[in-house]
Write a protein that holds these residues in place. Structure first.
Motif, PDB file in Angstrom:
ATOM      1  N   THR A  50      10.780   5.308  -0.286  1.00  0.00           N
ATOM      2  CA  THR A  50      10.468   3.918   0.105  1.00  0.00           C
ATOM      3  C   THR A  50       9.634   3.984   1.124  1.00  0.00           C
ATOM      4  OG1 THR A  50      12.445   3.728   1.283  1.00  0.00           O
ATOM      5  CG2 THR A  50      12.342   2.977  -1.002  1.00  0.00           C
ATOM      6  N   GLY A  51       9.643   5.212   2.095  1.00  0.00           N
ATOM      7  CA  GLY A  51       8.943   5.337   3.356  1.00  0.00           C
ATOM      8  C   GLY A  51       7.456   5.537   2.908  1.00  0.00           C
ATOM      9  N   ALA A  52       7.119   5.883   1.714  1.00  0.00           N
ATOM     10  CA  ALA A  52       5.791   6.224   1.290  1.00  0.00           C
ATOM     11  C   ALA A  52       4.923   4.888   0.968  1.00  0.00           C
ATOM     12  CB  ALA A  52       5.828   7.139   0.149  1.00  0.00           C
ATOM     13  N   PHE A  53       5.601   3.884   1.298  1.00  0.00           N
ATOM     14  CA  PHE A  53       4.889   2.698   1.268  1.00  0.00           C
ATOM     15  C   PHE A  53       5.070   1.614   2.301  1.00  0.00           C
ATOM     16  CE2 PHE A  53       6.392   4.016  -2.963  1.00  0.00           C
ATOM     17  CZ  PHE A  53       5.212   3.878  -3.754  1.00  0.00           C
ATOM     18  N   ALA A  54       4.068   0.726   2.553  1.00  0.00           N
ATOM     19  CA  ALA A  54       3.749  -0.214   3.657  1.00  0.00           C
ATOM     20  C   ALA A  54       3.748  -1.694   2.932  1.00  0.00           C
ATOM     21  CB  ALA A  54       2.789   0.264   4.735  1.00  0.00           C
ATOM     22  N   LYS A  55       4.408  -2.766   3.399  1.00  0.00           N
ATOM     23  CA  LYS A  55       4.180  -4.218   3.032  1.00  0.00           C
ATOM     24  C   LYS A  55       3.328  -4.770   4.073  1.00  0.00           C
ATOM     25  CE  LYS A  55       8.877  -5.368   4.633  1.00  0.00           C
ATOM     26  NZ  LYS A  55      10.096  -5.996   4.308  1.00  0.00           N
ATOM     27  N   PHE A  56       2.783  -5.892   3.226  1.00  0.00           N
ATOM     28  CA  PHE A  56       1.715  -6.828   3.808  1.00  0.00           C
ATOM     29  C   PHE A  56       2.445  -8.118   4.096  1.00  0.00           C
ATOM     30  CE2 PHE A  56      -1.039  -3.038   3.111  1.00  0.00           C
ATOM     31  CZ  PHE A  56      -1.786  -2.993   4.310  1.00  0.00           C
ATOM     32  N   VAL A  57       2.453  -8.824   5.140  1.00  0.00           N
ATOM     33  CA  VAL A  57       3.168  -9.946   5.313  1.00  0.00           C
ATOM     34  C   VAL A  57       2.086 -11.011   5.807  1.00  0.00           C
ATOM     35  CG1 VAL A  57       4.990 -11.296   6.550  1.00  0.00           C
ATOM     36  CG2 VAL A  57       5.437  -8.929   5.758  1.00  0.00           C
ATOM     37  N   LEU A  92       0.803  -1.197  -0.033  1.00  0.00           N
ATOM     38  CA  LEU A  92      -0.027  -0.143  -0.007  1.00  0.00           C
ATOM     39  C   LEU A  92       0.822   1.129   0.004  1.00  0.00           C
ATOM     40  CD1 LEU A  92      -2.689   1.618   0.668  1.00  0.00           C
ATOM     41  CD2 LEU A  92      -2.097   1.382   3.093  1.00  0.00           C
ATOM     42  N   GLY A  93       0.608   2.251  -0.599  1.00  0.00           N
ATOM     43  CA  GLY A  93       1.450   3.665  -0.812  1.00  0.00           C
ATOM     44  C   GLY A  93       0.854   4.588  -1.461  1.00  0.00           C
ATOM     45  N   ASP A  94       1.870   5.677  -1.515  1.00  0.00           N
ATOM     46  CA  ASP A  94       1.605   6.758  -2.275  1.00  0.00           C
ATOM     47  C   ASP A  94       2.419   6.637  -3.518  1.00  0.00           C
ATOM     48  OD1 ASP A  94       1.071   9.225  -3.542  1.00  0.00           O
ATOM     49  OD2 ASP A  94       2.274  10.456  -1.881  1.00  0.00           O
ATOM     50  N   TRP A  95       1.632   6.248  -4.662  1.00  0.00           N
ATOM     51  CA  TRP A  95       2.366   5.531  -5.891  1.00  0.00           C
ATOM     52  C   TRP A  95       2.844   6.900  -6.863  1.00  0.00           C
ATOM     53  CZ3 TRP A  95       3.286   0.671  -6.298  1.00  0.00           C
ATOM     54  CH2 TRP A  95       2.521  -0.345  -5.406  1.00  0.00           C
ATOM     55  N   SER A  96       2.492   7.987  -6.447  1.00  0.00           N
ATOM     56  CA  SER A  96       3.015   9.179  -7.065  1.00  0.00           C
ATOM     57  C   SER A  96       4.596   9.382  -6.677  1.00  0.00           C
ATOM     58  CB  SER A  96       2.288  10.426  -6.603  1.00  0.00           C
ATOM     59  OG  SER A  96       2.275  10.843  -5.427  1.00  0.00           O
ATOM     60  N   LYS A  97       4.911   8.650  -5.671  1.00  0.00           N
ATOM     61  CA  LYS A  97       6.322   8.608  -5.306  1.00  0.00           C
ATOM     62  C   LYS A  97       7.021   7.643  -6.087  1.00  0.00           C
ATOM     63  CE  LYS A  97       5.772  11.950  -2.166  1.00  0.00           C
ATOM     64  NZ  LYS A  97       6.187  13.248  -2.582  1.00  0.00           N
ATOM     65  N   SER A  98       6.582   6.970  -6.965  1.00  0.00           N
ATOM     66  CA  SER A  98       7.319   6.035  -7.973  1.00  0.00           C
ATOM     67  C   SER A  98       6.782   6.343  -9.211  1.00  0.00           C
ATOM     68  CB  SER A  98       6.682   4.660  -7.529  1.00  0.00           C
ATOM     69  OG  SER A  98       5.373   4.410  -7.869  1.00  0.00           O
ATOM     70  N   ALA A  99       7.663   5.851 -10.164  1.00  0.00           N
ATOM     71  CA  ALA A  99       7.304   6.207 -11.534  1.00  0.00           C
ATOM     72  C   ALA A  99       8.209   5.068 -12.437  1.00  0.00           C
ATOM     73  CB  ALA A  99       7.973   7.792 -11.875  1.00  0.00           C
TER      74      ALA A  99
END
Length: 303
Positions: free
Chosen positions: A291-298, A236-243
């Motif tokens: 990378t801090g604009a994303f959270a991973k799910f385990v 989950l994240g802010d995908w505008s922080k990636s391209a």
């Protein structure tokens, strides 16, 4: 999967037609969750630098005739470098002529899925298209330190809310989810606090596609085949922080009957064995500004 033997008519495989190759790139984009969530940027053969905001201006109140406050806005540059992704399919000349079972069309779908999977695994986990080795990009989503273990809270709904909370507490945006398709059954059986299905409004646009679009907690979400790596099943994240970007028109291909190809660990002459090789390749770039604009799910697996 490495080539161990050339395809023959007995393998019920076929050949991709030239006019079909132009659709491979678009099919790959549709089957990639990260390509659909992240903005696409133009990318040249020598790469490109993208500006990002590293400091925002601040406004303040002043009295009449009072001195206006000075402020500053700072920008940084993130380089995106193209990296080559390729695959070679080898078939016999007899199969090219016969095209049994319509495998010509099926090969296009399989190549598109392979490219989408390889891109997403590299962008998310820094691994190769088969889930091993290392990817080509400087940063990837799994570098985030924000993590939620599914099953920790009382409900799956609460777990997802915890992921949103990790981002919002850090003043990040929670704009969309990307999950492996194996968790679909968990979502379909889960409800929100109002008793509504957790994963709603799924769009089944093409049975050939390996990615399914829907909404989780009001946010655009994708379920993709083979998106998990280890115990991590989603982000989950802010995908505008990636391209991401691709050089030229996307995936290109060429056909050869004269070259040599490594088959089962040995160089094999296509001409000598009356074989045809189809080579598909593209140059992709991917960047993560934060990378801090994303959270991973385990998801832990109980033995």
């Amino acid at each position: 999967m490495a080539v161990t033997a050339p395809k023959t008519t007995g393998d019920f495989t076929g050949f991709i037609k030239p006019e079909q190759a132009g659709y491979i790139f678009e099919d790959a984009r549709k089957q990639s969750a990260i390509m659909q969530l992240s903005p696409q940027q133009p990318l040249g053969a020598s790469g490109k630098e993208f500006p990002i905001v590293t400091g925002k201006p601040v406004a303040n109140w002043v009295s009449e005739a009072g001195q206006k406050p000075a402020t500053d806005a700072s920008l940084g540059l993130i380089p995106m470098k193209p990296k080559k992704l390729a695959a070679i399919a080898v078939t016999s000349a007899e199969v090219v002529r016969a095209n049994p079972g319509g495998y010509s069309e099926k090969l296009r779908e399989l190549l598109a899925e392979a490219f989408a999977t390889a891109f997403d695994l590299a962008a998310a986990y820094n691994v190769g298209g088969d889930g091993t080795g290392t990817g080509p990009f400087d940063h990837h989503l799994a570098e985030t330190t924000k993590s939620v273990t599914l099953g920790t809270a009382a409900t799956l709904y609460d777990d997802l809310v915890s992921g949103i909370g990790l981002l919002l507490t850090d003043k990040k945006k929670a704009r969309g989810f990307a999950f492996d398709s194996t968790v679909e059954v968990d979502f379909l059986g889960a409800k929100d606090n109002d008793g509504r299905p957790l994963f709603a409004a799924a769009e089944y646009t093409d049975t050939a596609e390996s990615v399914q679009r829907g909404r989780l907690l009001g946010r655009t979400s994708f379920l993709e085949d083979d998106f998990a790596n280890g115990t991590t099943v989603g982000f989950l994240g802010d995908w505008s922080k990636s391209a991401w970007g691709v050089v030229g028109g996307g995936i290109s291909y060429d056909v050869s009957t004269q070259a040599t190809v490594t088959i089962n660990g040995a160089l094999t002459s296509l001409w000598e064995h009356n074989l045809v090789a189809v080579r598909a390749e593209a140059e992709y770039g991917f960047v993560v500004a934060d990378t801090g604009a994303f959270a991973k799910f385990v998801k832990t697996v109980t033995p």
